[in-house]
Design a protein around this motif. Sequence first.
Motif, PDB file in Angstrom:
ATOM      1  N   GLN A  16       1.020  -1.327   0.146  1.00  0.00           N
ATOM      2  CA  GLN A  16      -0.038   0.082   0.026  1.00  0.00           C
ATOM      3  C   GLN A  16       0.839   1.411  -0.020  1.00  0.00           C
ATOM      4  O   GLN A  16       0.506   2.384  -0.698  1.00  0.00           O
ATOM      5  N   ASP A  19       2.165   1.626  -3.575  1.00  0.00           N
ATOM      6  CA  ASP A  19       0.828   2.271  -4.344  1.00  0.00           C
ATOM      7  C   ASP A  19       0.767   3.712  -4.003  1.00  0.00           C
ATOM      8  O   ASP A  19       0.735   4.518  -4.780  1.00  0.00           O
ATOM      9  N   ALA A  22       3.436   5.726  -5.898  1.00  0.00           N
ATOM     10  CA  ALA A  22       3.096   5.886  -7.229  1.00  0.00           C
ATOM     11  C   ALA A  22       2.122   7.042  -7.497  1.00  0.00           C
ATOM     12  O   ALA A  22       1.986   7.557  -8.506  1.00  0.00           O
ATOM     13  N   ARG A  23       1.396   7.143  -6.490  1.00  0.00           N
ATOM     14  CA  ARG A  23       0.081   8.240  -6.605  1.00  0.00           C
ATOM     15  C   ARG A  23       0.767   9.598  -6.246  1.00  0.00           C
ATOM     16  O   ARG A  23      -0.014  10.584  -6.149  1.00  0.00           O
ATOM     17  N   ARG A  87      -5.239   2.828   1.792  1.00  0.00           N
ATOM     18  CA  ARG A  87      -6.206   2.510   0.626  1.00  0.00           C
ATOM     19  C   ARG A  87      -7.109   3.740   0.321  1.00  0.00           C
ATOM     20  O   ARG A  87      -7.784   3.804  -0.843  1.00  0.00           O
ATOM     21  N   ASP A  91      -4.668  10.622  -5.588  1.00  0.00           N
ATOM     22  CA  ASP A  91      -3.535  10.690  -6.415  1.00  0.00           C
ATOM     23  C   ASP A  91      -3.335  12.301  -5.667  1.00  0.00           C
ATOM     24  O   ASP A  91      -3.990  13.249  -5.919  1.00  0.00           O
TER      25      ASP A  91
END
Length: 353
Positions: A16, A19, A22-23, A87, A91
């Motif tokens: 997470q 992720d 990446a956002r 979660r 972005d």
Amino acid sequence: MNNDLLQATVNAARLQILDAGARGWLPDDLRHVLSTGPGLDHLLHTAADLITFLPGPVAERWRRQSRRGGRPPRDMSLLRTWIVELRQLTDIPGADTVLRTDEEALAGLDEPQLKAHQRVQALLAKAESTTYEEEAKALLEKAAQLRQRYRLAEILDELTSGEGPTIATARIHLRAPWVPHQAQLLGAVAQPNGCRAILFHRKGLALIVGETADVRHVTATFASVNRQRDWFMRNSPGARAARKFDETSAYRRSFQLSYATEIGRLLRDAATVPQDAHRGAREEAAGKDALPALTHREVAVADAFNRMFPRRSSMNLSSRHPGGHADGRDAAHNSKLGPDQEAGLRGRRALSR
């Protein structure tokens, strides 16, 4: 404890975090919005070693902001809380435009630009340290005028080179309480300096968008006036009476709204170089030549901000305490409007606590 289950949960949290990277989220952002606890730095550091697929500037900031060491997390409840919060993250746009560090920025200045920067900083430091309010005001006015003249030179360089402004973003971490009120103050500082600001996350992640030098100036100036907001809010004449009559919350809301409004007005006035005899004909002509480039810069910033945040809403904050309103206005007049001069605030003002 089931070690296999714990390791699986640690791996899920790490995924997470990857992720989130990446956002557009950076380690300092995640430390700010997550419920802190043992093991978070370990997770961020191990994730940083894996974030090689991100754009160069983002990966570099992950390496700078991650901290080596620390034990892996072992609190299952905390890990699950982090996973749920991660979660929910959306972005963050403009990750590749994050403002460079001070060291990187100063290294990129030529000698005249570095001298100009040092002159403004010296005036602001002197304004923050003096015990005479009139002297401080005069120094700040001079610093503001110099800043605008250097900004004019930057705009003229853009006009001469044919290059547009370089858009940058900065992350501001607002500490509770009074996050929305701090965000309003940030907007009041950003707008007169050609930038836009938005409260991106409810736990106090705010973003500034603007031309690089303007964003850096706004970031430093806000750090100073926001700290002064907190000090004046607790120590202004009506603060003690508000505590006595159990009106502290209402007083502080009104104080902060008034303070932000007045700071914005003062900064708009300070950002205007006077049209008087002290300005030479060459400077007047340069100002007129720069108007198209200034307009272009403002349009570029507005376009970038609208692309990054096409859907946004405004905040409505109430103000009903007349004493807080008056003290907030007066406190704004007594504030030092320059960038972060921490020694002055924690020096003479802290002594009167």
